[in-house]
Structure formats: C-alpha cells, structure tokens
Design a protein around this motif. Structure first.
Motif, PDB file in Angstrom:
ATOM      1  N   PHE A  10      84.994  87.990  37.867  1.00 25.89           N
ATOM      2  CA  PHE A  10      84.492  89.189  38.547  1.00 25.89           C
ATOM      3  C   PHE A  10      83.032  89.460  38.202  1.00 25.89           C
ATOM      4  N   LEU A  11      82.647  89.197  36.974  1.00 20.87           N
ATOM      5  CA  LEU A  11      81.253  89.379  36.565  1.00 20.87           C
ATOM      6  C   LEU A  11      80.341  88.438  37.342  1.00 20.87           C
ATOM      7  N   LYS A  12      80.738  87.199  37.472  1.00 24.04           N
ATOM      8  CA  LYS A  12      79.934  86.214  38.202  1.00 24.04           C
ATOM      9  C   LYS A  12      79.885  86.519  39.695  1.00 24.04           C
ATOM     10  N   LEU A  13      81.027  86.882  40.283  1.00 23.17           N
ATOM     11  CA  LEU A  13      81.051  87.211  41.713  1.00 23.17           C
ATOM     12  C   LEU A  13      80.207  88.443  42.024  1.00 23.17           C
ATOM     13  N   SER A  14      80.327  89.457  41.188  1.00 18.60           N
ATOM     14  CA  SER A  14      79.544  90.667  41.442  1.00 18.60           C
ATOM     15  C   SER A  14      78.060  90.417  41.241  1.00 18.60           C
ATOM     16  N   SER A  15      77.695  89.538  40.322  1.00 18.71           N
ATOM     17  CA  SER A  15      76.269  89.237  40.144  1.00 18.71           C
ATOM     18  C   SER A  15      75.721  88.475  41.341  1.00 18.71           C
ATOM     19  N   ILE A  16      76.519  87.601  41.931  1.00 22.46           N
ATOM     20  CA  ILE A  16      76.084  86.882  43.130  1.00 22.46           C
ATOM     21  C   ILE A  16      75.907  87.842  44.301  1.00 22.46           C
ATOM     22  N   ILE A  17      76.821  88.786  44.435  1.00 21.70           N
ATOM     23  CA  ILE A  17      76.733  89.776  45.513  1.00 21.70           C
ATOM     24  C   ILE A  17      75.554  90.722  45.283  1.00 21.70           C
ATOM     25  N   LEU A  18      75.260  91.014  44.029  1.00 24.01           N
ATOM     26  CA  LEU A  18      74.175  91.950  43.723  1.00 24.01           C
ATOM     27  C   LEU A  18      72.779  91.395  44.005  1.00 24.01           C
ATOM     28  N   PHE A  56      75.789  98.749  47.309  1.00 28.63           N
ATOM     29  CA  PHE A  56      74.939  98.427  46.162  1.00 28.63           C
ATOM     30  C   PHE A  56      75.360  99.237  44.936  1.00 28.63           C
ATOM     31  N   LEU A  57      75.596 100.519  45.104  1.00 25.74           N
ATOM     32  CA  LEU A  57      76.028 101.369  43.990  1.00 25.74           C
ATOM     33  C   LEU A  57      77.370 100.932  43.426  1.00 25.74           C
ATOM     34  N   ILE A  58      78.304 100.660  44.300  1.00 23.02           N
ATOM     35  CA  ILE A  58      79.644 100.263  43.849  1.00 23.02           C
ATOM     36  C   ILE A  58      79.575  98.979  43.036  1.00 23.02           C
ATOM     37  N   PHE A  59      78.882  97.977  43.559  1.00 21.64           N
ATOM     38  CA  PHE A  59      78.804  96.706  42.836  1.00 21.64           C
ATOM     39  C   PHE A  59      77.975  96.810  41.567  1.00 21.64           C
ATOM     40  N   SER A  60      76.921  97.626  41.569  1.00 17.25           N
ATOM     41  CA  SER A  60      76.137  97.736  40.336  1.00 17.25           C
ATOM     42  C   SER A  60      76.911  98.439  39.238  1.00 17.25           C
ATOM     43  N   PHE A  63      79.564  95.928  38.038  1.00 14.43           N
ATOM     44  CA  PHE A  63      78.938  94.915  37.192  1.00 14.43           C
ATOM     45  C   PHE A  63      78.581  95.479  35.819  1.00 14.43           C
ATOM     46  N   SER A  64      77.969  96.662  35.812  1.00 10.77           N
ATOM     47  CA  SER A  64      77.557  97.238  34.526  1.00 10.77           C
ATOM     48  C   SER A  64      78.756  97.623  33.665  1.00 10.77           C
ATOM     49  N   SER A  65      79.816  98.126  34.273  1.00 13.02           N
ATOM     50  CA  SER A  65      80.988  98.485  33.470  1.00 13.02           C
ATOM     51  C   SER A  65      81.651  97.251  32.877  1.00 13.02           C
ATOM     52  N   LEU A  66      81.706  96.158  33.632  1.00 11.07           N
ATOM     53  CA  LEU A  66      82.250  94.919  33.072  1.00 11.07           C
ATOM     54  C   LEU A  66      81.383  94.394  31.930  1.00 11.07           C
ATOM     55  N   SER A  67      80.080  94.474  32.106  1.00 12.90           N
ATOM     56  CA  SER A  67      79.164  93.989  31.065  1.00 12.90           C
ATOM     57  C   SER A  67      79.252  94.831  29.801  1.00 12.90           C
ATOM     58  N   ILE A  68      79.265  96.139  29.975  1.00 14.25           N
ATOM     59  CA  ILE A  68      79.323  97.027  28.806  1.00 14.25           C
ATOM     60  C   ILE A  68      80.678  96.917  28.110  1.00 14.25           C
ATOM     61  N   SER A  69      81.751  96.703  28.873  1.00 15.12           N
ATOM     62  CA  SER A  69      83.059  96.552  28.236  1.00 15.12           C
ATOM     63  C   SER A  69      83.106  95.302  27.362  1.00 15.12           C
ATOM     64  N   GLU A  70      82.373  94.271  27.742  1.00 17.26           N
ATOM     65  CA  GLU A  70      82.281  93.078  26.893  1.00 17.26           C
ATOM     66  C   GLU A  70      81.563  93.386  25.585  1.00 17.26           C
ATOM     67  N   VAL A  71      80.566  94.231  25.644  1.00 12.27           N
ATOM     68  CA  VAL A  71      79.874  94.660  24.423  1.00 12.27           C
ATOM     69  C   VAL A  71      80.838  95.433  23.535  1.00 12.27           C
ATOM     70  N   PHE A  72      81.635  96.317  24.147  1.00 14.53           N
ATOM     71  CA  PHE A  72      82.639  97.055  23.370  1.00 14.53           C
ATOM     72  C   PHE A  72      83.619  96.094  22.713  1.00 14.53           C
ATOM     73  N   TYR A  90      85.158 103.124  32.397  1.00 14.17           N
ATOM     74  CA  TYR A  90      85.722 102.847  33.718  1.00 14.17           C
ATOM     75  C   TYR A  90      85.820 104.110  34.567  1.00 14.17           C
ATOM     76  N   ILE A  91      86.159 105.216  33.938  1.00 13.05           N
ATOM     77  CA  ILE A  91      86.229 106.485  34.677  1.00 13.05           C
ATOM     78  C   ILE A  91      84.846 106.880  35.197  1.00 13.05           C
ATOM     79  N   SER A  92      83.832 106.754  34.341  1.00 15.30           N
ATOM     80  CA  SER A  92      82.480 107.098  34.784  1.00 15.30           C
ATOM     81  C   SER A  92      81.973 106.112  35.836  1.00 15.30           C
ATOM     82  N   ALA A  93      82.403 104.859  35.764  1.00 18.59           N
ATOM     83  CA  ALA A  93      81.998 103.863  36.761  1.00 18.59           C
ATOM     84  C   ALA A  93      82.667 104.115  38.112  1.00 18.59           C
TER      85      ALA A  93
END
Length: 108
Positions: A10-18, A56-60, A63-72, A90-93
């Motif tokens: 999902f991270l890779k697909l959303s980055s391609i779409i973004l 654009f907002l939905i995908f960004s 993407f950011s929530s998936l990335s930040i969750s990996e940091v968590f 996820y709720i804020s996203a």
C-alpha cells in the motif's frame, strides 16, 4: 499476505499514485500562489479541481499515516502506547481529509 507486506504494498502503490497528483498540485499551486482570495476560491470552485484535490488529500494522508505508523512500530517499544498512537494517527488521517473535503464541497 501478512500485515507488514500489505503495508509495504500500500505504501508503494500510494506513492506511485501521489507522483502525478503532486505534480498537478505544484503546478496549480504556483498558478494561484500570488492570486488573491477570489482567485483561490474560483480555483477550488471548479468541480474537477475539487475532485483531484480531494483525491490528493486522501492519498497523502493515507501515505503519511502508513509512513508514520512504521516509525511508531520501530521506535515505540510499549505495545499499549504503540496501539494508542497508531489508532489516533489513523483516526486523524480519516477526520482531517474528510473535514477538508466537506469544506471544499461547500465552497461556492
């Protein structure tokens, strides 16, 4: 497919779409940057621009929530704290883009 693999896909697909969405946003942001309020409102009053910006907002946020969750996952060792942090993320996203899209749709 396990959860980590799904997140990676999902991270890779959303980055391609973004990529094209980001190019669209940058080009249009440059065109309305020096404009006054009425130009910005007229830009966002166009249905096509509203739709593309909403996507654009939905995908960004996705993407950011998936990335930040990996940091968590990597840096928070307490499972309870990690769970709460991920849920709040996820709720804020969901809420932030949804509110922004509702405001955009009400723009005339």
């Amino acid at each position: 497919m396990n959860l980590a693999t799904k997140k990676w896909v999902f991270l890779k697909l959303s980055s391609i779409i973004l990529v094209p969405l980001m190019l669209w946003f940058i080009i249009n942001f440059i065109s309305v940057y020096d404009g006054d309020y009425s130009e910005v409102v007229s830009f966002f009053s166009n249905k096509t621009n509203k739709f593309i910006f909403s996507i654009f907002l939905i995908f960004s946020y996705f993407f950011s929530s998936l990335s930040i969750s990996e940091v968590f996952e990597d840096y928070i060792s307490n499972e309870k704290t990690k769970y709460v942090a991920n849920r709040l993320l996820y709720i804020s996203a969901i809420i932030i883009p949804l509110l922004t899209i509702i405001i955009l749709l009400n723009l005339k």
